[in-house]
Write a protein that holds these residues in place. Structure first.
Motif, PDB file in Angstrom:
ATOM      1  N   PRO A  34       1.506   7.545  10.127  1.00  0.00           N
ATOM      2  CA  PRO A  34       1.973   6.532  11.077  1.00  0.00           C
ATOM      3  C   PRO A  34       2.350   5.204  10.431  1.00  0.00           C
ATOM      4  O   PRO A  34       1.498   4.500   9.895  1.00  0.00           O
ATOM      5  N   GLY A  35       3.624   4.865  10.450  1.00  0.00           N
ATOM      6  CA  GLY A  35       4.095   3.564  10.016  1.00  0.00           C
ATOM      7  C   GLY A  35       4.095   3.319   8.528  1.00  0.00           C
ATOM      8  O   GLY A  35       4.469   2.236   8.072  1.00  0.00           O
ATOM      9  N   LEU A  36       3.711   4.313   7.729  1.00  0.00           N
ATOM     10  CA  LEU A  36       3.522   4.122   6.295  1.00  0.00           C
ATOM     11  C   LEU A  36       4.676   4.697   5.474  1.00  0.00           C
ATOM     12  O   LEU A  36       5.421   5.562   5.928  1.00  0.00           O
ATOM     13  N   VAL A  37       4.780   4.214   4.245  1.00  0.00           N
ATOM     14  CA  VAL A  37       5.823   4.663   3.327  1.00  0.00           C
ATOM     15  C   VAL A  37       5.541   6.097   2.869  1.00  0.00           C
ATOM     16  O   VAL A  37       4.403   6.464   2.559  1.00  0.00           O
ATOM     17  N   SER A  38       6.580   6.903   2.828  1.00  0.00           N
ATOM     18  CA  SER A  38       6.495   8.269   2.300  1.00  0.00           C
ATOM     19  C   SER A  38       7.834   8.603   1.650  1.00  0.00           C
ATOM     20  O   SER A  38       8.790   7.815   1.739  1.00  0.00           O
ATOM     21  N   PRO A  39       7.968   9.785   1.022  1.00  0.00           N
ATOM     22  CA  PRO A  39       9.278  10.164   0.475  1.00  0.00           C
ATOM     23  C   PRO A  39      10.342  10.371   1.547  1.00  0.00           C
ATOM     24  O   PRO A  39      11.536  10.418   1.232  1.00  0.00           O
ATOM     25  N   THR A 209      -7.412  -4.228   9.054  1.00  0.00           N
ATOM     26  CA  THR A 209      -6.908  -5.597   9.136  1.00  0.00           C
ATOM     27  C   THR A 209      -5.385  -5.653   9.049  1.00  0.00           C
ATOM     28  O   THR A 209      -4.781  -6.607   9.536  1.00  0.00           O
ATOM     29  N   ASN A 210      -4.756  -4.656   8.451  1.00  0.00           N
ATOM     30  CA  ASN A 210      -3.290  -4.615   8.432  1.00  0.00           C
ATOM     31  C   ASN A 210      -2.744  -4.422   9.847  1.00  0.00           C
ATOM     32  O   ASN A 210      -1.750  -5.049  10.237  1.00  0.00           O
ATOM     33  N   LEU A 211      -3.382  -3.554  10.627  1.00  0.00           N
ATOM     34  CA  LEU A 211      -2.966  -3.363  12.010  1.00  0.00           C
ATOM     35  C   LEU A 211      -3.228  -4.618  12.829  1.00  0.00           C
ATOM     36  O   LEU A 211      -2.391  -5.013  13.655  1.00  0.00           O
ATOM     37  N   PRO A 259      -1.030   1.034   9.103  1.00  0.00           N
ATOM     38  CA  PRO A 259      -2.459   1.054   8.769  1.00  0.00           C
ATOM     39  C   PRO A 259      -2.701   1.111   7.262  1.00  0.00           C
ATOM     40  O   PRO A 259      -3.236   2.087   6.723  1.00  0.00           O
ATOM     41  N   GLY A 260      -2.300   0.053   6.573  1.00  0.00           N
ATOM     42  CA  GLY A 260      -2.386   0.053   5.116  1.00  0.00           C
ATOM     43  C   GLY A 260      -3.808   0.155   4.590  1.00  0.00           C
ATOM     44  O   GLY A 260      -4.046   0.760   3.543  1.00  0.00           O
ATOM     45  N   GLY A 261      -4.773  -0.453   5.295  1.00  0.00           N
ATOM     46  CA  GLY A 261      -6.157  -0.340   4.868  1.00  0.00           C
ATOM     47  C   GLY A 261      -6.660   1.090   4.934  1.00  0.00           C
ATOM     48  O   GLY A 261      -7.376   1.558   4.040  1.00  0.00           O
ATOM     49  N   CYS A 262      -6.265   1.803   5.981  1.00  0.00           N
ATOM     50  CA  CYS A 262      -6.646   3.211   6.106  1.00  0.00           C
ATOM     51  C   CYS A 262      -5.965   4.057   5.036  1.00  0.00           C
ATOM     52  O   CYS A 262      -6.555   5.022   4.529  1.00  0.00           O
ATOM     53  N   ALA A 263      -4.737   3.708   4.681  1.00  0.00           N
ATOM     54  CA  ALA A 263      -4.049   4.422   3.599  1.00  0.00           C
ATOM     55  C   ALA A 263      -4.805   4.253   2.285  1.00  0.00           C
ATOM     56  O   ALA A 263      -4.975   5.210   1.517  1.00  0.00           O
TER      57      ALA A 263
END
Length: 277
Positions: A34-39, A209-211, A259-263
């Motif tokens: 969700p919302g995160l960078v991927s290929p 905290t990113n969210l 959700p960068g912290g969760c990543a």
């Protein structure tokens, strides 16, 4: 699909650093998140892509090794911070000034230091337990970056954030991600699906905290409700899990939620498991 990281229960500092960097790359390689960078796409991050994330992880590998070496030497938090600052400089140089892995430098860096310490002294503790015991007090007493996103969110929403998580020995890593790895293997066909399951479990259980920075309390509640609905519908064990996860990814991206912290915690969970920790 990326191959899982091989377990290295007893590791040299170089192996620790390489394993940590490989786990950061595995997080990036995972889709749909969700919302995160991927290929596949950049999610809610207009300034990043998967190639940039991988360059960042590669640039960090020597510093993650240095943190493992410092841990093995019994270094205090001041030395670990100095290496972390140097790692951030290398990250910024590799990415043209884009903050790809600042949170991971802190969390993964502490786990690498703990792994180095444990490999040197054969301490029968989890990596999180070593972090809490050796550096927990110093983590809480250390300098606060007043203008960082995490610090702003902590003041606005009265959350402990990454510092409190680390000082307590990473309870989200062992209380949420660890059980999710076990549960996900029962549900999932393939390592990528397993990583999606773990990430969704972390989104539900962590006040990221990113969210909070991007969406406030409303954004966090939306993200957690979406992830909880995914898990309740069978998670990656359901036949239609991938299109449902893609729909959630698009919903997060439309709201600029990430959700960068969760990543970071996902990568850290893969690392801890790889080191049998």
């Amino acid at each position: 699909m990326s191959a899982p990281v091989r377990a290295v229960p007893v590791a040299t500092s170089v192996e620790i650093g390489r394993t940590a960097a490989a786990c950061l790359k595995l997080e990036t390689a995972t889709y749909p998140k969700p919302g995160l960078v991927s290929p596949v796409d950049s999610g809610a991050h207009d300034d990043m892509d998967a190639a940039l994330m991988d360059r960042s992880a590669e640039a960090l590998a020597p510093f993650l090794t240095a943190l493992a070496e410092a841990g093995a030497a019994g270094a205090g938090m001041d030395r670990l911070r100095a290496i972390g600052v140097a790692a951030e400089g290398a990250m910024m140089a590799a990415t043209g000034g884009i903050n790809t892995h600042r949170g991971a430098i802190f969390g993964m860096g502490l786990l690498c230091a703990a792994a180095g310490f444990r490999a040197r002294y054969a301490v029968p503790q989890t990596l999180g337990g070593i972090v809490a015991h050796r550096w927990g007090t110093e983590i809480l007493r250390g300098p606060v970056a007043l203008h960082s996103h995490g610090s702003k969110v902590a003041r606005r929403h009265a959350t402990g954030g990454a510092r409190a998580e680390a000082a307590a020995g990473f309870p989200s890593l062992y209380g949420i991600a660890g059980p999710a790895l076990v549960d996900g293997r029962r549900l999932a066909v393939g390592d990528e699906a397993l990583r999606v399951h773990v990430l969704m479990a972390l989104i539900v259980g962590v006040a990221d905290t990113n969210l909070l920075y991007r969406g406030g309390a409303e954004g966090l509640a939306f993200a957690q409700a979406q992830a909880q609905a995914f898990l309740a519908a069978g998670s990656v064990g359901a036949a239609d899990w991938r299109p449902r996860a893609i729909a959630i990814h698009h919903a997060f991206t439309a709201r600029r939620l990430s959700p960068g912290g969760c990543a970071d915690l996902l990568a850290m969970a893969l690392f801890a498991e790889a080191l049998a920790a």
